[in-house]
Design a protein around this motif. Structure first.
Motif, PDB file in Angstrom:
ATOM      1  N   GLY A  75       9.837 -33.112  51.101  1.00 29.26           N
ATOM      2  CA  GLY A  75      11.101 -32.396  51.021  1.00 29.26           C
ATOM      3  C   GLY A  75      11.667 -32.069  52.392  1.00 29.26           C
ATOM      4  O   GLY A  75      10.933 -31.702  53.315  1.00 29.26           O
ATOM      5  N   ASN A  76      12.991 -32.196  52.525  1.00 28.17           N
ATOM      6  CA  ASN A  76      13.666 -31.741  53.735  1.00 28.17           C
ATOM      7  C   ASN A  76      14.706 -30.693  53.356  1.00 28.17           C
ATOM      8  O   ASN A  76      14.767 -30.245  52.212  1.00 28.17           O
ATOM      9  CB  ASN A  76      14.275 -32.913  54.518  1.00 28.17           C
ATOM     10  CG  ASN A  76      15.438 -33.581  53.787  1.00 28.17           C
ATOM     11  OD1 ASN A  76      15.926 -33.100  52.760  1.00 28.17           O
ATOM     12  ND2 ASN A  76      15.901 -34.693  54.323  1.00 28.17           N
ATOM     13  N   LEU A  77      15.540 -30.310  54.307  1.00 26.03           N
ATOM     14  CA  LEU A  77      16.508 -29.239  54.069  1.00 26.03           C
ATOM     15  C   LEU A  77      17.500 -29.570  52.962  1.00 26.03           C
ATOM     16  O   LEU A  77      18.055 -28.671  52.331  1.00 26.03           O
ATOM     17  CB  LEU A  77      17.269 -28.927  55.360  1.00 26.03           C
ATOM     18  CG  LEU A  77      16.480 -28.227  56.463  1.00 26.03           C
ATOM     19  CD1 LEU A  77      17.265 -28.238  57.769  1.00 26.03           C
ATOM     20  CD2 LEU A  77      16.131 -26.803  56.057  1.00 26.03           C
ATOM     21  N   ASP A  78      17.724 -30.842  52.713  1.00 19.99           N
ATOM     22  CA  ASP A  78      18.704 -31.253  51.710  1.00 19.99           C
ATOM     23  C   ASP A  78      18.134 -31.317  50.295  1.00 19.99           C
ATOM     24  O   ASP A  78      18.886 -31.537  49.342  1.00 19.99           O
ATOM     25  CB  ASP A  78      19.270 -32.637  52.054  1.00 19.99           C
ATOM     26  CG  ASP A  78      20.036 -32.644  53.358  1.00 19.99           C
ATOM     27  OD1 ASP A  78      20.561 -31.581  53.733  1.00 19.99           O
ATOM     28  OD2 ASP A  78      20.086 -33.705  54.011  1.00 19.99           O
ATOM     29  N   ASP A  79      16.824 -31.157  50.145  1.00 27.04           N
ATOM     30  CA  ASP A  79      16.199 -31.394  48.850  1.00 27.04           C
ATOM     31  C   ASP A  79      16.119 -30.166  47.952  1.00 27.04           C
ATOM     32  O   ASP A  79      15.510 -30.227  46.881  1.00 27.04           O
ATOM     33  CB  ASP A  79      14.804 -32.000  49.049  1.00 27.04           C
ATOM     34  CG  ASP A  79      14.890 -33.454  49.497  1.00 27.04           C
ATOM     35  OD1 ASP A  79      15.705 -34.192  48.924  1.00 27.04           O
ATOM     36  OD2 ASP A  79      14.165 -33.845  50.432  1.00 27.04           O
ATOM     37  N   TRP A  80      16.713 -29.071  48.374  1.00 24.70           N
ATOM     38  CA  TRP A  80      16.897 -27.922  47.486  1.00 24.70           C
ATOM     39  C   TRP A  80      18.252 -28.076  46.802  1.00 24.70           C
ATOM     40  O   TRP A  80      19.238 -28.413  47.455  1.00 24.70           O
ATOM     41  CB  TRP A  80      16.880 -26.612  48.279  1.00 24.70           C
ATOM     42  CG  TRP A  80      15.561 -26.271  48.888  1.00 24.70           C
ATOM     43  CD1 TRP A  80      15.178 -26.487  50.178  1.00 24.70           C
ATOM     44  CD2 TRP A  80      14.447 -25.660  48.239  1.00 24.70           C
ATOM     45  NE1 TRP A  80      13.902 -26.043  50.377  1.00 24.70           N
ATOM     46  CE2 TRP A  80      13.421 -25.524  49.200  1.00 24.70           C
ATOM     47  CE3 TRP A  80      14.218 -25.200  46.939  1.00 24.70           C
ATOM     48  CZ2 TRP A  80      12.185 -24.953  48.904  1.00 24.70           C
ATOM     49  CZ3 TRP A  80      12.987 -24.635  46.635  1.00 24.70           C
ATOM     50  CH2 TRP A  80      11.994 -24.520  47.612  1.00 24.70           C
ATOM     51  N   ASP A  81      18.298 -27.811  45.516  1.00 22.35           N
ATOM     52  CA  ASP A  81      19.584 -27.864  44.806  1.00 22.35           C
ATOM     53  C   ASP A  81      20.483 -26.748  45.341  1.00 22.35           C
ATOM     54  O   ASP A  81      20.108 -25.571  45.295  1.00 22.35           O
ATOM     55  CB  ASP A  81      19.356 -27.677  43.302  1.00 22.35           C
ATOM     56  CG  ASP A  81      20.606 -27.969  42.478  1.00 22.35           C
ATOM     57  OD1 ASP A  81      21.691 -27.488  42.868  1.00 22.35           O
ATOM     58  OD2 ASP A  81      20.489 -28.653  41.453  1.00 22.35           O
ATOM     59  N   PRO A  82      21.668 -27.091  45.870  1.00 21.53           N
ATOM     60  CA  PRO A  82      22.541 -26.057  46.444  1.00 21.53           C
ATOM     61  C   PRO A  82      22.967 -24.990  45.439  1.00 21.53           C
ATOM     62  O   PRO A  82      23.219 -23.848  45.822  1.00 21.53           O
ATOM     63  CB  PRO A  82      23.743 -26.852  46.964  1.00 21.53           C
ATOM     64  CG  PRO A  82      23.672 -28.179  46.314  1.00 21.53           C
ATOM     65  CD  PRO A  82      22.235 -28.442  46.030  1.00 21.53           C
TER      66      PRO A  82
ATOM     67  N   LEU B 214       8.214 -32.379  60.753  1.00 21.35           N
ATOM     68  CA  LEU B 214       8.722 -33.112  59.604  1.00 21.35           C
ATOM     69  C   LEU B 214      10.244 -33.030  59.545  1.00 21.35           C
ATOM     70  O   LEU B 214      10.828 -31.980  59.822  1.00 21.35           O
ATOM     71  CB  LEU B 214       8.114 -32.574  58.317  1.00 21.35           C
ATOM     72  CG  LEU B 214       6.576 -32.623  58.247  1.00 21.35           C
ATOM     73  CD1 LEU B 214       6.086 -31.980  56.952  1.00 21.35           C
ATOM     74  CD2 LEU B 214       6.059 -34.052  58.374  1.00 21.35           C
ATOM     75  N   ALA B 215      10.877 -34.153  59.186  1.00 21.51           N
ATOM     76  CA  ALA B 215      12.339 -34.240  59.121  1.00 21.51           C
ATOM     77  C   ALA B 215      12.919 -33.834  60.480  1.00 21.51           C
ATOM     78  O   ALA B 215      12.549 -34.417  61.489  1.00 21.51           O
ATOM     79  CB  ALA B 215      12.886 -33.416  57.976  1.00 21.51           C
TER      80      ALA B 215
ATOM     81  N   GLY C   3       8.767 -17.765  49.024  1.00 20.88           N
ATOM     82  CA  GLY C   3       8.821 -18.687  47.901  1.00 20.88           C
ATOM     83  C   GLY C   3       8.252 -20.034  48.276  1.00 20.88           C
ATOM     84  O   GLY C   3       8.220 -20.411  49.453  1.00 20.88           O
ATOM     85  N   GLY C   4       7.802 -20.774  47.277  1.00 21.06           N
ATOM     86  CA  GLY C   4       7.292 -22.108  47.547  1.00 21.06           C
ATOM     87  C   GLY C   4       7.385 -22.984  46.321  1.00 21.06           C
ATOM     88  O   GLY C   4       7.099 -22.532  45.207  1.00 21.06           O
ATOM     89  N   TRP C   5       7.824 -24.206  46.541  1.00 21.29           N
ATOM     90  CA  TRP C   5       7.935 -25.187  45.458  1.00 21.29           C
ATOM     91  C   TRP C   5       6.901 -26.283  45.688  1.00 21.29           C
ATOM     92  O   TRP C   5       6.813 -26.855  46.778  1.00 21.29           O
ATOM     93  CB  TRP C   5       9.354 -25.764  45.446  1.00 21.29           C
ATOM     94  CG  TRP C   5       9.588 -26.878  44.468  1.00 21.29           C
ATOM     95  CD1 TRP C   5       8.922 -27.113  43.296  1.00 21.29           C
ATOM     96  CD2 TRP C   5      10.570 -27.913  44.579  1.00 21.29           C
ATOM     97  NE1 TRP C   5       9.423 -28.218  42.664  1.00 21.29           N
ATOM     98  CE2 TRP C   5      10.437 -28.742  43.433  1.00 21.29           C
ATOM     99  CE3 TRP C   5      11.542 -28.221  45.518  1.00 21.29           C
ATOM    100  CZ2 TRP C   5      11.240 -29.853  43.217  1.00 21.29           C
ATOM    101  CZ3 TRP C   5      12.349 -29.327  45.306  1.00 21.29           C
ATOM    102  CH2 TRP C   5      12.209 -30.130  44.168  1.00 21.29           C
ATOM    103  N   SER C   6       6.091 -26.571  44.673  1.00 19.08           N
ATOM    104  CA  SER C   6       5.111 -27.648  44.718  1.00 19.08           C
ATOM    105  C   SER C   6       4.130 -27.418  45.870  1.00 19.08           C
ATOM    106  O   SER C   6       3.469 -26.383  45.917  1.00 19.08           O
ATOM    107  CB  SER C   6       5.832 -28.992  44.823  1.00 19.08           C
ATOM    108  OG  SER C   6       4.960 -30.061  44.565  1.00 19.08           O
ATOM    109  N   LEU C   7       4.029 -28.355  46.822  1.00 19.73           N
ATOM    110  CA  LEU C   7       3.141 -28.149  47.959  1.00 19.73           C
ATOM    111  C   LEU C   7       3.511 -26.873  48.721  1.00 19.73           C
ATOM    112  O   LEU C   7       2.642 -26.180  49.238  1.00 19.73           O
ATOM    113  CB  LEU C   7       3.198 -29.367  48.884  1.00 19.73           C
ATOM    114  CG  LEU C   7       2.324 -29.340  50.125  1.00 19.73           C
ATOM    115  CD1 LEU C   7       1.758 -30.727  50.414  1.00 19.73           C
ATOM    116  CD2 LEU C   7       3.110 -28.860  51.359  1.00 19.73           C
TER     117      LEU C   7
END
Length: 283
Positions: free
Chosen positions: A44-51, A71-72, A104-108
């Motif tokens: 995931g990078n900065l763009d991979d969160w749903d705005p 990363l990124a 907060g954290g998503w997945s990894l």
């Protein structure tokens, strides 16, 4: 006349850089209020969160997303331990002069959030875990289709639907289309995480399973309120792993959502943001 499209705050947010020792952490910040720092998923990078999810949270909170070290668009050498991944959130908070924050954290990113919650409990007011698993060895593993799809170099909408939604559900498939459109709104895209760096995630995963920090036991004694958001069909991290700990986690609240997959905040961005806000307000 066609209505002019209005981009979200998240879609227009500026990428900034926080200096940490000899490298820089790329981050974006929107909204005001109590800070929420979000740790991202594999690749995931900065763009991979749903705005839409970020904008919903930003109505009440300062929402900070970032790229892990190396990363990124962040510089430096990537971490090989999950503690290192999590420590990025602490280092970023220090650089931004933030003492206490919601983590907060998503997945990894959820693995990193759990380790940091137990290693730096005085810095964390609440922990939000989305689409993730407990530390140590678990009894319910990810599905083979996730592994096959997760390592495809460039995701299409079809791949995103498999990875983050519930392909058997029309509701979820339709939500995948809309989320994909929202994520693509941004014009100035963040660099992708290069394939040769993916091995750093694998090493951090081994570290998380071995649990040298004794995070699993520490979670059973923590005072930090923890919200766990999962799905009925989690192709990556089945919620059954959390069910087995229901009697042992003193501060945890677990939510599972029907017809949903690994990215519930993409499918129901406003609803997930409300769950998070209600949890924070109540704890």
């Amino acid at each position: 006349m066609e209505k002019e499209k209005t981009l979200s705050k998240a879609s227009q947010s500026e990428t900034k850089f926080a200096s940490v020792q000899d490298y820089k952490i790329a981050y974006r910040s929107i909204g005001d209020g109590l800070p929420i720092i979000l740790c991202n998923r594999f690749r995931g990078n900065l763009d991979d969160w749903d705005p839409a999810f970020l904008d919903s949270l930003a109505k009440k909170y300062r929402v900070i997303t970032f790229n892990h070290k190396g990363l990124a668009s962040s510089t430096g050498t990537p971490h090989e331990t999950i503690l290192g991944f999590g420590k990025d959130a602490i280092d970023l908070a220090d650089a931004l002069k933030i003492d206490k924050f919601i983590l907060g954290g998503w997945s990894l990113g959820g693995w990193a959030a759990q380790v940091i919650t137990t290693e730096f409990p005085n810095r964390i007011t609440h922990t939000i875990l989305i689409g993730t698993k407990p530390p140590g060895k678990v009894n319910h593993n990810l599905e083979e289709i996730f592994i096959k799809t997760a390592y495809i170099p460039d995701y299409t909408l079809e791949h995103e639907t498999i990875l983050f939604f519930e392909p058997t559900s029309e509701i979820s498939r339709n939500a995948a289309v809309e989320s994909h459109k929202r994520i693509q709104e941004r014009e100035n895209k963040d660099p992708k995480v290069r394939a040769e760096l993916w091995e750093h995630y694998s090493k951090s995963h081994d570290d998380y399973i071995n649990d040298p920090y004794n995070t699993r036991e520490k979670l059973m004694k923590t005072n930090v309120p923890i919200l766990i958001i999962s799905a009925n069909h989690e192709v990556c991290f089945p919620p059954e792993n959390w069910f087995e700990l229901n009697q042992k986690l003193p501060t945890a609240t677990l939510i599972t959502i029907a017809q949903t997959g690994h990215g519930p905040q993409h499918q129901y961005p406003e609803m997930i943001a409300r769950y998070i806000d209600n949890f924070i307000e109540s704890n």
